[in-house]
Design a protein around this motif. Structure first.
Motif, short mmCIF file in Angstrom:
data_model
loop_
_atom_site.label_atom_id
_atom_site.label_comp_id
_atom_site.label_asym_id
_atom_site.label_seq_id
_atom_site.Cartn_x
_atom_site.Cartn_y
_atom_site.Cartn_z
N GLU A 91 0.86 -1.18 0.00
CA GLU A 91 0.00 0.00 0.00
C GLU A 91 0.89 1.23 0.00
O GLU A 91 1.41 1.63 1.03
N PHE A 92 1.07 1.82 -1.18
CA PHE A 92 1.93 2.98 -1.33
C PHE A 92 1.17 4.24 -0.96
O PHE A 92 0.09 4.51 -1.49
N CYS A 93 1.74 5.04 -0.07
CA CYS A 93 1.18 6.34 0.24
C CYS A 93 1.37 7.23 -0.98
O CYS A 93 2.46 7.29 -1.54
N ARG A 94 0.29 7.90 -1.37
CA ARG A 94 0.38 8.72 -2.57
C ARG A 94 0.03 10.19 -2.31
O ARG A 94 -0.22 10.94 -3.26
N THR A 95 -0.02 10.59 -1.05
CA THR A 95 -0.33 11.99 -0.78
C THR A 95 0.92 12.86 -0.88
O THR A 95 2.01 12.37 -1.16
N SER A 96 0.76 14.14 -0.65
CA SER A 96 1.76 15.16 -1.00
C SER A 96 3.20 14.82 -0.66
O SER A 96 4.06 14.80 -1.55
N CYS A 97 3.50 14.60 0.61
CA CYS A 97 4.91 14.38 1.01
C CYS A 97 5.51 13.18 0.29
O CYS A 97 6.64 13.26 -0.21
N CYS A 98 4.79 12.10 0.23
CA CYS A 98 5.32 10.90 -0.43
C CYS A 98 5.40 11.10 -1.94
O CYS A 98 6.37 10.66 -2.56
N ALA A 99 4.38 11.75 -2.52
CA ALA A 99 4.39 11.99 -3.96
C ALA A 99 5.59 12.85 -4.37
O ALA A 99 6.28 12.56 -5.35
N ILE A 100 5.84 13.89 -3.60
CA ILE A 100 6.98 14.78 -3.89
C ILE A 100 8.30 14.01 -3.82
O ILE A 100 9.22 14.27 -4.58
N ARG A 101 8.35 13.02 -2.94
CA ARG A 101 9.58 12.24 -2.74
C ARG A 101 9.63 11.00 -3.62
O ARG A 101 10.50 10.16 -3.47
N GLY A 102 8.64 10.83 -4.54
CA GLY A 102 8.75 9.78 -5.55
C GLY A 102 7.92 8.53 -5.35
O GLY A 102 8.17 7.53 -6.02
N SER A 103 6.92 8.55 -4.49
CA SER A 103 6.15 7.32 -4.25
C SER A 103 5.41 6.83 -5.48
O SER A 103 5.32 5.62 -5.71
N GLU A 104 4.91 7.76 -6.30
CA GLU A 104 4.18 7.32 -7.49
C GLU A 104 5.11 6.61 -8.47
O GLU A 104 4.73 5.60 -9.08
#
Length: 180
Positions: A91-104
């Motif tokens: 379950e990948f976190c896809r909200t702001s902090c994680c998205a900015i750091r490359g989760s997507e």
């Protein structure tokens, strides 16, 4: 609401019934619906980590509420699965902090490595990859949840190692136990 065509064996055995009764005992008789979330966790854990429509109907019957009241909850929260999932659900976190750091990008990398699209399960039944909303570990981004564990500061190498460890049976998944 996503509906699965998969068949599920419903097994509300004596131990599960006792656990449900214990959870219901924490609420007044006219507020039984208040026990819905912890009951759904227990029932899902006892049924291969997913809740078919028939199983949701059974939960509604046990609690004494309308099936739609259960469907609304199950379809709202990502912690309830409406179709069979893999043994290991990333379950990948896809909200702001994680998205900015490359989760997507890491989720896409993982899907490509496993040969699935987001929300799909590998043919061997081992892995499911999904994106979820905030997991509350913004300072450790990018991250994912695997069972009861957070995997933080992810990189492609860490994802590769995690997949290898899962395939080797080195990752122990703990079931969520609801206590009062």
């Amino acid at each position: 609401m996503e509906i699965s065509n998969a068949k599920q064996v419903i097994n509300i055995d004596a131990a599960l019934t006792a656990r449900i009764d214990e959870l219901l005992s924490h609420y007044p008789a006219d507020k039984r619906k208040s026990a819905l979330l912890p009951i759904l966790h227990e029932v899902q854990d006892a049924h291969d980590n997913w809740l078919s429509i028939e199983l949701q109907d059974k939960v509604a019957e046990i609690i004494g509420i309308k099936p739609i009241e259960v469907y609304e909850v199950v379809s709202f929260y990502t912690m309830y699965n409406q179709k069979p999932i893999g043994k290991y659900m990333f379950e990948f976190c896809r909200t702001s902090c994680c998205a900015i750091r490359g989760s997507e990008d890491l989720m896409e990398y993982t899907c490509n490595k496993l040969g699935v699209k987001e929300g799909e399960t590998t043919a061997d039944g081992l892995f499911t990859v999904v994106g979820v909303e905030c997991l509350g570990a913004c300072g450790y981004a990018p991250m994912l949840q695997l069972g009861d564990h957070y995997k933080e500061h992810l990189t492609k190498d860490k994802v590769d190692a995690l997949i290898d460890d899962c395939r080797a049976g080195k990752v122990e998944l703990h079931k969520l136990t609801i206590t009062e």
